[in-house]
Design a protein around this motif. Sequence first.
Motif, PDB file in Angstrom:
ATOM      1  N   ASN A 165       0.827  -1.211   0.000  1.00 16.89           N
ATOM      2  CA  ASN A 165       0.000   0.000   0.000  1.00 16.89           C
ATOM      3  C   ASN A 165       0.859   1.257   0.000  1.00 16.89           C
ATOM      4  O   ASN A 165       0.557   2.240  -0.679  1.00 16.89           O
ATOM      5  N   HIS A 169       1.127   3.930  -3.176  1.00 20.50           N
ATOM      6  CA  HIS A 169       0.874   5.366  -3.032  1.00 20.50           C
ATOM      7  C   HIS A 169       1.906   6.172  -3.817  1.00 20.50           C
ATOM      8  O   HIS A 169       1.556   7.124  -4.535  1.00 20.50           O
ATOM      9  N   THR A 287       4.391  10.828   6.110  1.00 20.52           N
ATOM     10  CA  THR A 287       3.441   9.844   5.595  1.00 20.52           C
ATOM     11  C   THR A 287       3.944   8.460   5.998  1.00 20.52           C
ATOM     12  O   THR A 287       5.116   8.133   5.778  1.00 20.52           O
ATOM     13  N   VAL A 332      -1.544   9.595   5.301  1.00 13.46           N
ATOM     14  CA  VAL A 332      -0.893  10.525   4.372  1.00 13.46           C
ATOM     15  C   VAL A 332      -0.708  11.874   5.054  1.00 13.46           C
ATOM     16  O   VAL A 332      -1.662  12.480   5.541  1.00 13.46           O
TER      17      VAL A 332
END
Length: 341
Positions: A165, A169, A287, A332
């Motif tokens: 993941n 991103h 993040t 994020v």
Amino acid sequence: MVASIEDVARLAGVSIATVSRALRGLPDVASSTRDRVLAAANELNYVASPFAARLASGRTTTVGLVVPFVNRWFFAEVISTVESELRTAGFDLLLYNLGDEEGRARFFDVMPMRKRVDGVLVASLVLDDDEFKALTALNRPVGLLGLERSGFLSARIDDVAAARNAVDHLVGLGHRRIALIGGDTDDPMAFTPPLRRLEGYRAALRTGGIEPDQALERLGYFTVDGGRAAARELLTAADPPTAIFAESDEMAYGALRELHDAGLRVPEDVSVVGFDDQPLSELWRLTTVRQPVADQALDITSRLLTLLAEDELDGDAVPRDPGVVLPTEFVVRGSTGPAPA
């Protein structure tokens, strides 16, 4: 004069073993007998000795916790949570810090916790078959934190999916030169995150049509200094990365510091993603992947204690729902942005 268990047994007209079972609340005592024992204990102001009770039952009310290191954030969180939950349940914690390869080999060869604990928790260690056999030979319930094995209780996150993941991103932001700062997969201590997060990183790149480049993979050894040194090496490459995925927030902190000292802007020049969501990560505007460390430790400890309680009652407790996977969350913040043109 302080009353003894023999005095209670004599007044209640039962054996000492029956007094012990009745006072411990075990089910194989008739209610009328239990009432008689409790009345006798109350009349004599009898207070059971915890040490004597342990000897009589064969229980230690102690759980062993095995960790590869104690000086890293993850393991400090695990130790604190496990100790608190055990203390609430009236159990003691016996901590075993393996420390290095020699300490690990000695531990599994000698098994110093033998006859000293009622159950065992192992945190984030990749165990081989011989080590699993050594744990099984203890004939005590075993809980695994950060890994799973058939027949054992376990609580973990999906490190592979979480790393995918994070890198997805970055790919989605247009980055093609995505570096990894991680742990040593050949480390003889073999704890779990470096292996699985590397797998997730490479899988995400391939899914995004990017062939993994080992020249963009650097060791940061899960420390701030290691992350900083790794970032320095990456920045001196002929074609440096536009994004960095660090397998821990500590390594990400080091990378951020090195980028700042090199005069590079985050995220305009280089994006950075961490893993853990430690308390300082929000201050760094990092993040990162938020993993529920305390929840994992609490889950495995509470289920181990439940298994111990059931085993004391029926002598044949069997783990239910042995494998639990807790969710992570991708957070994020300001350290990631579109790839530079």
